[in-house]
Scaffold this motif. Structure first.
Motif, mmCIF file in Angstrom:
data_model
loop_
_atom_site.group_PDB
_atom_site.id
_atom_site.type_symbol
_atom_site.label_atom_id
_atom_site.label_comp_id
_atom_site.label_asym_id
_atom_site.label_seq_id
_atom_site.Cartn_x
_atom_site.Cartn_y
_atom_site.Cartn_z
ATOM 1 N N GLY D 137 60.200 41.005 20.951
ATOM 2 C CA GLY D 137 60.654 41.456 22.261
ATOM 3 C C GLY D 137 61.618 40.490 22.934
ATOM 4 O O GLY D 137 62.654 40.898 23.466
ATOM 5 N N GLY D 138 61.295 39.228 22.882
ATOM 6 C CA GLY D 138 62.129 38.243 23.545
ATOM 7 C C GLY D 138 63.493 38.142 22.900
ATOM 8 O O GLY D 138 64.530 38.090 23.587
ATOM 9 N N GLU D 139 63.483 38.157 21.579
ATOM 10 C CA GLU D 139 64.752 38.089 20.857
ATOM 11 C C GLU D 139 65.613 39.294 21.203
ATOM 12 O O GLU D 139 66.829 39.186 21.390
ATOM 13 C CB GLU D 139 64.483 38.047 19.351
ATOM 14 N N GLU D 160 64.891 44.674 34.803
ATOM 15 C CA GLU D 160 63.659 44.030 34.346
ATOM 16 C C GLU D 160 63.845 43.179 33.099
ATOM 17 O O GLU D 160 63.231 43.429 32.072
ATOM 18 C CB GLU D 160 62.573 45.094 34.095
ATOM 19 N N GLY D 164 57.791 41.679 29.443
ATOM 20 C CA GLY D 164 57.266 41.452 28.097
ATOM 21 C C GLY D 164 57.684 40.143 27.468
ATOM 22 O O GLY D 164 57.561 39.980 26.253
ATOM 23 N N LEU D 165 58.189 39.206 28.251
ATOM 24 C CA LEU D 165 58.620 37.958 27.636
ATOM 25 C C LEU D 165 57.614 36.840 27.894
ATOM 26 O O LEU D 165 56.898 36.834 28.892
ATOM 27 C CB LEU D 165 59.983 37.554 28.192
ATOM 28 N N ALA D 166 57.610 35.914 26.974
ATOM 29 C CA ALA D 166 56.722 34.764 27.108
ATOM 30 C C ALA D 166 57.142 33.928 28.310
ATOM 31 O O ALA D 166 58.326 33.915 28.659
ATOM 32 C CB ALA D 166 56.798 33.917 25.843
ATOM 33 N N PRO D 167 56.186 33.237 28.922
ATOM 34 C CA PRO D 167 56.506 32.484 30.134
ATOM 35 C C PRO D 167 57.714 31.574 29.998
ATOM 36 O O PRO D 167 58.579 31.589 30.872
ATOM 37 C CB PRO D 167 55.230 31.670 30.370
ATOM 38 N N VAL D 168 57.776 30.808 28.902
ATOM 39 C CA VAL D 168 58.960 29.950 28.768
ATOM 40 C C VAL D 168 60.230 30.758 28.779
ATOM 41 O O VAL D 168 61.231 30.370 29.366
ATOM 42 C CB VAL D 168 58.992 29.130 27.439
ATOM 43 N N GLN D 171 61.172 31.964 32.115
ATOM 44 C CA GLN D 171 61.849 30.892 32.838
ATOM 45 C C GLN D 171 63.284 30.757 32.354
ATOM 46 O O GLN D 171 64.220 30.623 33.142
ATOM 47 C CB GLN D 171 61.107 29.569 32.634
ATOM 48 N N GLN D 192 60.123 43.054 38.526
ATOM 49 C CA GLN D 192 58.757 43.190 38.995
ATOM 50 C C GLN D 192 58.211 41.816 39.395
ATOM 51 O O GLN D 192 57.305 41.705 40.203
ATOM 52 C CB GLN D 192 57.850 43.735 37.879
ATOM 53 N N ASN D 193 58.781 40.834 38.705
ATOM 54 C CA ASN D 193 58.309 39.467 38.886
ATOM 55 C C ASN D 193 58.912 38.902 40.175
ATOM 56 O O ASN D 193 59.851 38.116 40.169
ATOM 57 C CB ASN D 193 58.758 38.653 37.671
ATOM 58 N N GLN D 195 58.041 36.898 42.702
ATOM 59 C CA GLN D 195 58.074 35.477 43.060
ATOM 60 C C GLN D 195 59.249 34.779 42.373
ATOM 61 O O GLN D 195 60.011 34.062 42.986
ATOM 62 C CB GLN D 195 56.771 34.789 42.621
ATOM 63 N N GLN D 196 59.334 35.050 41.076
ATOM 64 C CA GLN D 196 60.373 34.388 40.279
ATOM 65 C C GLN D 196 61.762 34.823 40.707
ATOM 66 O O GLN D 196 62.657 34.008 40.884
ATOM 67 C CB GLN D 196 60.193 34.746 38.799
#
Ligand SMILES: Nc1ncnc2c1ncn2[C@@H]1O[C@H](COP(=O)(O)OP(=O)(O)OP(=O)(O)O)[C@@H](O)[C@H]1O
Ligand SMILES: Nc1ncnc2c1ncn2[C@@H]1O[C@H](COP(=O)(O)OP(=O)(O)OP(=O)(O)O)[C@@H](O)[C@H]1O
Ligand SMILES: [Mg+2]
Ligand SMILES: [Mg+2]
Lengths: 408, 339, 293, 234, 255
Positions: D137-139, D160, D164-168, D171, D192-193, D195-196
């Motif tokens: 997903g991240g890739e 969006e 579905g991405l890992a926290p790092v 970031q 959706q995120n 705060q970020q």
């Protein structure tokens, strides 16, 4: 109430068989029917209802059923493909109606069926096959300088009803003559490639090739044969595609010359001297009518004559007798009249006579006097070379040196 | 979930159909009706799997096997069609399993499935032709006329009898369609047709469910083949095999409506009547035009009534459903990563 | 033993080479279909019928207007390209969102239409261009010039199409379009235009095949039946949309037909080819060259 | 730079956007937040021309977007990274990127742009010959953003991107948004995120049931009661 | 109840999962985390039979299930959701779940399947109305549907793949509560893949971390959240919030 006979006429006007000869047979039959429609027969009006079987047996069945049960025709006439004749004949017989086949040459149509109402003045496919074998057998010594057992023959055929039937005749004929059959094989008329067959023929080195096929496959085979350098002594065709010289010529050019074909004689080639004198004017009429429909054809196809002559026999011989002697055009009258038919050799435009095998014989309904002839195309002319009685010139056999396929 | 009203409608319709040949006796029309019923049954059989996206172009082959096995047994061994028909069906079933199992096991779907089944019908056609010494090859094959008991030989000269037989078989086909429609298998197959992995994750044995439906469909199609040959008393490889017949099946089913039980029947009625009318209408005056017009009409039907004639009519009658997001979903599905 | 060795003769070699040449013909046919069927994922069941129309075009231009073969060829290619575009515009485009089966059927309907159109317009006669090309002879073996031409055209065509599809932007877009049509606009791609280009290209390849086939085969309304099904199978065997796979599959098929026909009956050669197809489908469902999952 | 005036849009008979007014100025990063089904994605689609508004006007640097055919909108400098990425799964990473540079204007700079993208996402360079559909997903998200950047856009629409991405990686994505901005790009981002996203954008809009409920700078939004109650469920 | 050893999956030359071993105990919630592409979904695919492992063993309830057909694994008591929801759009919501209830439980009776469907739908908070169409569901609804389908198969072990992706924060909390309820009320063991640490850490009992297909860390949430390697490859600057969440969870379970 007015007296008339309604005739259902079924040929293939579309689909692959149409070009294979069915349409030409239709034209021949129609010319004769139109001719008789002008005068009527014994006070009966002639009304023909035509149908196109579209080269499909199912449609042939449907159309026949429709003609008989819906259009209420008194009989059906025509049919080119044996695959249609087989089921239609069974239906007609079941319904006790009358059927007059002009082509449908497979012997399987009649074999042991014991039909009562189905008649075919035409020669059967195995007769075709036997005829060419007989021709070669009689000429093997003289022309090939070989004993029959040394003569190598190859039998190839399209795998439809027609090709298979002829090849059976070929095989029987070869056995009778004692030839060395080096190859016998069928192939599909729609095969996109016949090079493997040609290669096998090259390996088999036949003196004579007996071939039965339709038009596209004949041209494909002969073209690939030329390209692959197949050589042989003679090529014997058996009607269908070989009966349409125009197409052979178009596909093969000069190589079409010296090819043999066996078919009922083309009515325009038949020996008019030995023929019933009332026939030549009819032949002329058919020719003229045909030229109106298809102007500028070099050799009028035998298929036209087959359609015309076989229809003519019915209209001029069977039908009048049914009306006069048996009082009408109901199936039984027609049947009795047909069984009475006794035309001697020379009594039809195709040269042969007509007498049907009677009830109880294995081929009941088949004309026992019909025979095809062997012709050879030489320089855009076709001449009868066999049997002797009809022969118009000496056969050129084997292929002369220097011609494309010659193995000399 | 058949409502009371629909049940009554069906009963009345059926009674009318049964009464028909006793009132209306035109033999040619009866002949066409019998053919329509037999083909309706064949098309229904096809649609039983076709509606789940299992588009087979091999059903001509199953039909051929049903027909030929039965006829060969009768002619060569004198086996009554009452036994021959089940044997023919079994043979078609075995073939369906032989081809179906690896297909489904290895996830051969979509275009690929269409073409594998096309090859299947090609093989059946070629084999029937090549074994002409037994099957009569392209000359076709005729079951021998029964000398004794007609019932034992399943041969009747009377069209009314055939009409009733065909009607019965057709009705059986419709009943099977409904049984499947109301079974859990339908859910499973709908699910499979959308997403095999997800269906498997719901516990569905994908291969088995697909095999089951293929088997039922093949058995029924083989039955249609043997009924057809008994009625026509004749069969050629071209009637039952090859791409033309299989396409014809798919055509009728889609033109009628794939997702409604009477869709294939409506398809059969329309395609057969259309072909007959056009052929008779144009006659030999305008040779070839009937097929031209027929083809154009088919194309138009498919473009303008993608859900089939009956399907579209029923849709009109039903209250409008919420706008579908299907077009969006299609793209999302394609873009699904390899999870 | 003797009989067995007997098979290994010059004729076997000839059959092998003829198989290769037939493969060229089939590969040429498969090329355009692969583009349409495999790449943009649109079904043209009537592909072989387009070829048939192209063959008629060649026939009439050469025979009736007396133009030379080489002038007729570009005309024909253009004509069939237009036909391909029209097919897309009239039949496929309205069905792009419909289930694939509807496309398959609509083009199946077009197959009927084209066959009966040819019957109505050109009659049922078999027609032959009557051009006789020389023969290439190597000792006892002879080969068809026309086939060699098809072979070369297929090879060049395949390479050209392959390069076009992989190297150019348009080619890449054509490959992308079947995967996510809606999103193409975000890439700045006009999908309508792209479909039209591809359909015309597919048509042009059918036209090219027609130009070469007309040298070897008679034209008649049903000539497509000889090629249609086998071309489909080749595309699938090679892996839909895989040009190199399709090319190889064409040769495999041709060899099976050719060698199968040599050692057994010709008919069984075809049975063998079909059976081979089914078996391969199970061994390599995604096509010959696909990596196994 | 981008101006939406009373834009309404929907699907068939269903209306998803009601009279939306929205502005993005050159060089800005603007966020759009809101609950599920609020119409955020619809908003992005309407801007990039994937769906047409039923009413209202959209202008990009003065050019009427509504009157521009959808495939020409990219040429105006709008690149859209769609929800769910929507890569071409059977094409390689390379080919996916190539599609991003399909426009005539971009083709000439293909090689340059490719360097830029590989520089941003070294992972893509590693996997350039892999089929996009088989990547994680991240890739895939990187590839999707990379594809959009290939057209050298002025305005980047991100729908969006962190889903579905890992926290790092999340970031990194937000980091990336900053870097993209630093290159002078304008960014409109749906998230959706909350705060970020509020950390990286200058301004944000809160959208609910197809209508703009609130807007303001990031700080204002974070402090806003409307946002809290409507969205953060506090 | 689940014991995995030496699990390997290769795609062509690429190793997506490399020699992973772990066990899950009855009634536990195991969190499975790791960077994108680290092989989490691939492990799920092997556990549920969607993919066959290249090598390795999977013992479930003492029986080897590696490489079995998916439906057999599902029937033996493993239920799964997909990361990207894969609903059957041609069926209604109810039919979707009833299907899973019927086949997932070994095709007992239709009545039992429908009962299971009603229960599962109620559990996840979807309407039990029989005619509601899937088209009406948004992202959150689809995630719930995935969960309901998995629950209807009456699993002993539930594999939940990113059940929170695309949800807003309120919905996330609801979903997390739901997972905990599923474990507490139905006694279902859960393996949960998730990227939203703030929620995950609060719910799970134990965490396992993958990177490049290999297991790099395993243990209690608080321990894993403090593992420098995990912070480096996965948590990044989120480490603090994660640790906070883990700590809160411990406090709660302790108290
Ligand atoms: N293709 C479509 N057809 C019909 N309705 C749609 C379509 N796409 C979205 N909708 C509806 O439009 C509304 C807004 O959807 P949209 O996707 O814009 O929301 P969103 O804010 O992006 O939500 P999410 O956070 O779930 O992505 C929703 O009610 C949705 O159901
Ligand atoms: N069918 C496949 N063919 C080739 N490679 C694959 C395939 N499926 C997955 N992969 C690769 O395997 C690796 C692991 O993928 P997986 O989907 O398991 O990751 P993940 O941990 O679930 O990631 P995410 O959190 O992004 O969902 C990825 O690099 C992916 O590209
Ligand atoms: Mg959205
Ligand atoms: Mg994953």
């Amino acid at each position: 109430q007015e007296k008339k006979i309604k005739i259902g006429v079924v040929f293939d006007l579309t689909g692959p068989l149409a070009g294979g000869g069915s349409e030409l047979g239709y034209i021949g039959a129609k010319i004769i029917l139109d001719h008789f429609a002008k005068t009527g027969v014994e006070g009966y009006k002639i009304e023909a209802v035509y149908a196109d079987a579209q080269s499909k047996p199912d449609i042939a069945i449907n159309e026949s059923v429709r003609l008989l049960e819906q259009e209420k025709v008194d009989m059906v006439l025509g049919f080119f493909s044996s695959a249609q004749c087989v089921p239609v004949a069974a239906r007609v017989e079941q319904l006790k109606k009358f059927m007059w086949m002009t082509t449908c040459i497979s012997s399987a149509v009649f074999n042991d069926k014991g039909y009562k109402y189905v008649f075919r003045p035409q020669a059967s496919g195995d007769q075709f096959g036997m005829m060419t074998m007989d021709f070669i057998a009689q000429n093997a010594k003289a022309k090939f300088d070989k004993e029959p057992k040394d003569l190598r023959v190859a039998i190839i055929h399209e795998d439809g009803a027609y090709g298979v039937d002829v090849s059976r005749g070929n095989e029987a004929g070869a056995k009778k003559a004692g030839f060395n059959v080096v190859m016998k094989e069928g192939y599909s008329a729609t095969a996109p490639d016949l090079s493997a067959l040609v290669t096998k023929l090259k390996r088999a080195k036949p003196d004579v090739i007996f071939h039965t096929g339709y038009n596209p496959d004949i041209t494909l085979l002969l073209r690939q044969a030329r390209e692959q350098g197949l050589k042989f002594g003679a090529l014997m065709g058996h009607g269908a595609g070989y009966g349409v010289y125009e197409k052979l010529k178009e596909g093969m050019g000069a190589d079409a010359t010296y090819i043999f074909n066996t078919d009922p004689i083309s009515i325009w080639l038949a020996n008019q001297k030995t023929m019933d004198p009332k026939l030549p004017p009819v032949i002329k009429m058919v020719g003229e009518e045909f030229d109106k429909i298809r102007p500028g054809v070099a050799i009028r196809s035998a298929h036209v004559g087959i359609g015309a002559s076989n229809t003519y026999v019915f209209m001029s011989d069977v039908l009048p007798r049914a009306i006069k002697k048996y009082g009408g055009v109901d199936p039984d009258a027609l049947r009795k009249a047909a069984l009475d038919t006794d035309i001697p050799e020379g009594g039809t435009m195709l040269g042969f006579g007509v007498k049907f095998y009677g009830e109880g014989t294995p081929m009941a309904g088949q004309n026992e006097r019909s025979f095809p002839v062997v012709i050879q195309y030489i320089d855009d002319k076709s001449s009868v070379v066999w049997p002797k009685s009809q022969s118009q010139r000496e056969a050129v056999l084997p292929l002369p040196k220097g011609t494309t396929y010659s193995n000399q | 979930m058949m409502g009371q009203g629909r049940l009554v409608a069906w009963a009345i319709g059926l009674a009318a159909l049964i009464a028909l040949p006793f009132v209306y006796r035109d033999p040619y029309h009866l002949h066409i009706l019998v053919l329509i019923l037999i083909w309706s049954f064949a098309y229904t059989s096809w649609s039983i799997m076709g509606r789940f996206g299992l588009v087979s172009l091999g059903h001509g082959g199953f039909m051929g096997i049903g027909a030929y096995v039965m006829a060969l047994l009768w002619n060569h061994l004198g086996v009554s069609p009452w036994i021959g028909i089940p044997v023919g069906m079994a043979a078609a079933g075995v073939l369906a399993l032989i081809v179906g199992y690896p297909c489904f096991r290895f996830r051969i779907t979509g275009h690929y499935f269409v073409l594998v089944t096309l090859a299947l019908s090609g093989i059946v056609l070629q084999v029937i032709t090549a074994t002409r010494d037994y099957t009569g090859g392209s000359l076709g094959y005729t079951p021998n006329r029964a000398s004794g008991n007609k019932l034992l030989a399943l041969q009747f000269d009377d069209k009314t009898t055939w009409y009733l037989i065909a009607l019965g078989v057709w009705l059986a086909g419709i009943v099977v369609w409904h049984l499947i429609d109301r079974s859990m298998s339908r859910y499973a197959l709908e699910a499979i047709s959308e997403d095999e992995d997800a269906a498997a994750a719901a516990g569905v044995n994908v291969t088995a469910e697909k095999l089951k439906i293929t088997l039922i469909s093949a058995l029924m199609t083989a039955l249609a083949g043997s009924i057809y040959v008994q009625y026509q008393m004749f069969i050629t490889p071209d009637t039952v095999s090859g791409i033309a017949v299989s396409l014809q099946m798919v055509f009728a089913a889609i033109v009628g409506g794939l997702f409604v039980s009477l869709g294939p029947t409506v398809g059969a009625v329309i395609t057969i009547l259309l072909a007959e009318t056009l052929r008779i209408g144009f006659g030999t005056k305008a040779v070839g035009w009937d097929n031209l017009v027929y083809g154009v009409l088919l194309v138009l039907f498919i473009i303008f009534l993608p859900k089939g004639i009956l399907g579209s009519v029923l849709d009109r009658l039903k209250p409008q459903r919420k706008v579908s997001r299907a077009h969006e979903q299609e793209a999302i599905q394609i873009a699904r990563p390899g999870t | 033993m003797q009989a067995f060795l007997g098979i290994f003769d010059i004729y076997l070699l000839e059959a092998v080479i003829n198989g290769i040449l037939l493969g060229g013909v089939l590969a040429l046919l498969a090329l355009g279909l692969n583009l349409i069927f495999g790449v943009i994922d649109v079904t043209w069941i009537c592909y072989a019928e387009l070829v048939m129309i192209g063959m008629y075009a060649m026939y009439f231009i050469v025979q009736y207007y007396g133009l030379s073969y080489f002038i007729a060829a570009p005309f024909t290619i253009l004509l069939v390209a237009i036909l391909g575009a029209a097919l897309h515009y009239l039949v496929i485009a309205p069905l792009l969102t419909a289930p694939p089966i509807n496309q398959l059927l609509a083009t199946g309907g077009v197959l009927f239409v084209l066959q009966s159109f040819a019957t109505v317009a050109f009659g049922i006669d078999f027609r032959n261009l009557g051009i006789r090309l020389p023969v290439l002879a190597f000792g006892d073996m002879n080969f068809s010039y026309a086939r060699l031409l098809s072979f070369l055209a297929a090879l060049v065509g395949m390479i050209a199409v392959y390069l076009f599809m992989t190297r150019t932007f348009t080619g890449t877009a054509i490959r992308a379009i079947s995967q996510d049509r809606q999103i193409m606009a975000l890439m700045g791609v006009d999908t309508k235009r792209m479909y039209l280009i591809t359909s015309a290209l597919g048509g042009a390849l059918a036209g090219l095949a027609a130009c070469l086939l007309v040298l070897q085969y008679d034209v008649h309304p049903f000539v497509g039946l000889s090629f249609g099904p086998i071309t489909f199978l080749i595309c699938v065997l090679g892996g839909l949309g895989n040009f190199i796979g399709g090319f190889i599959a064409a040769f495999l098929f041709a060899e099976i037909i050719s060698l199968g026909g040599l050692v057994s009956d010709l008919e069984w050669g075809y049975v063998l080819a079909f059976a081979f197809f089914i078996v391969m489908m199970f061994i390599r469902p995604a096509g010959l060259l696909a990596r196994r999952r | 730079m981008l101006e939406l005036r009373s834009v309404s849009a929907g699907y068939g008979t269903f209306q998803a956007l009601f009279d939306v007014n929205l502005d993005v100025k050159a060089g800005e990063a603007v966020g759009v937040i809101g609950p599920n089904g609020a119409g955020k994605t619809t908003l992005m689609r309407v801007i990039s021309g994937l769906i047409r508004p039923t009413r209202g006007s959209i202008r990009m640097e003065g050019v009427d977007v509504v009157a521009t055919p959808p495939h020409k909108i990219v040429s105006l400098g709008i690149a859209h990274v769609p929800e769910n990425r929507r890569l071409f799964p059977q094409l390689t990473v390379d080919d996916n990127l190539k599609m991003g540079a399909f426009m005539k204007e971009a083709r000439g700079h293909y090689a340059e742009r490719l360097d830029v993208v590989f520089d941003l996402f070294p992972r893509l360079k590693e996997r350039r010959h892999q089929m996009a559909g088989t990547m994680s997903g991240g890739e895939q998200q990187m590839c999707a953003i990379g594809r959009a950047l290939m057209s050298n856009p002025k305005l980047l629409l991100l729908d969006e991107p962190s889903a579905g991405l890992a926290p790092v990686v999340v970031q990194q994505v937000f980091e990336l948004v900053k870097r993209i901005r630093a290159r002078g790009l304008t960014v409109l981002i749906v998230e959706q995120n909350v705060q970020q996203v509020l950390k990286v954008v200058d301004r944000a809009y809160l959208i609910e049931a197809g209508a703009i409920r609130a807007s303001g700078t990031s700080a204002e939004m974070l402090a806003s009661d409307t946002v809290k109650e409507a969205y953060l469920g506090v | 109840m689940l014991e995995v050893s030496g699990l390997v999956k290769r795609f062509g030359g690429f190793t997506a999962v490399n020699n992973v071993s772990f066990r899950v105990d009855q009634g536990e919630i195991l969190g499975l985390i790791g960077p994108n592409g680290s092989g989490k979904s691939t492990i799920f695919n092997m556990l549920s039979g969607t993919l066959a492992p290249t090598s390795g063993s999977i013992l479930f309830g003492g029986a080897e299930i590696a490489g079995l057909a998916p439906h057999r694994i599902i029937n033996s008591g493993i239920g799964r959701t997909f990361q990207i929801p894969r609903p059957f759009r041609r069926l209604t919501i109810f039919e979707n779940v009833a299907l899973a209830g019927f086949y997932g439980q070994g095709r007992h009776s239709r009545a039992r399947a429908e009962e299971a469907a009603e229960r599962s739908l109620a559990m996840v908070g979807l309407p039990t109305d029989r005619h509601a169409s899937v088209d009406g569901l948004g992202a959150a609804g689809l995630k719930k549907l995935e969960l309901a389908k998995a629950l209807a198969t009456a699993p002993k072990l539930l594999l939940a793949d990113e059940s929170l992706g695309g949800l807003d924060e309120t919905e996330m909390d609801q979903a997390a509560d739901m997972l905990r309820n599923i474990r507490d009320e139905l006694g279902i063991t859960i393996i949960w893949v998730e990227h939203i640490m703030g929620v995950l850490m609060r719910v799970v009992d134990r965490v396992m971390v993958l990177d490049h297909g290999e297991k790099i860390s395993e243990g209690l949430p608080s321990a894993v959240a403090g593992d420098p390697r995990v912070i480096e490859v996965y948590l990044g600057t989120d480490a603090e919030t994660t640790q906070a969440a883990a700590a809160e969870a411990r406090r709660r379970s302790g108290g």
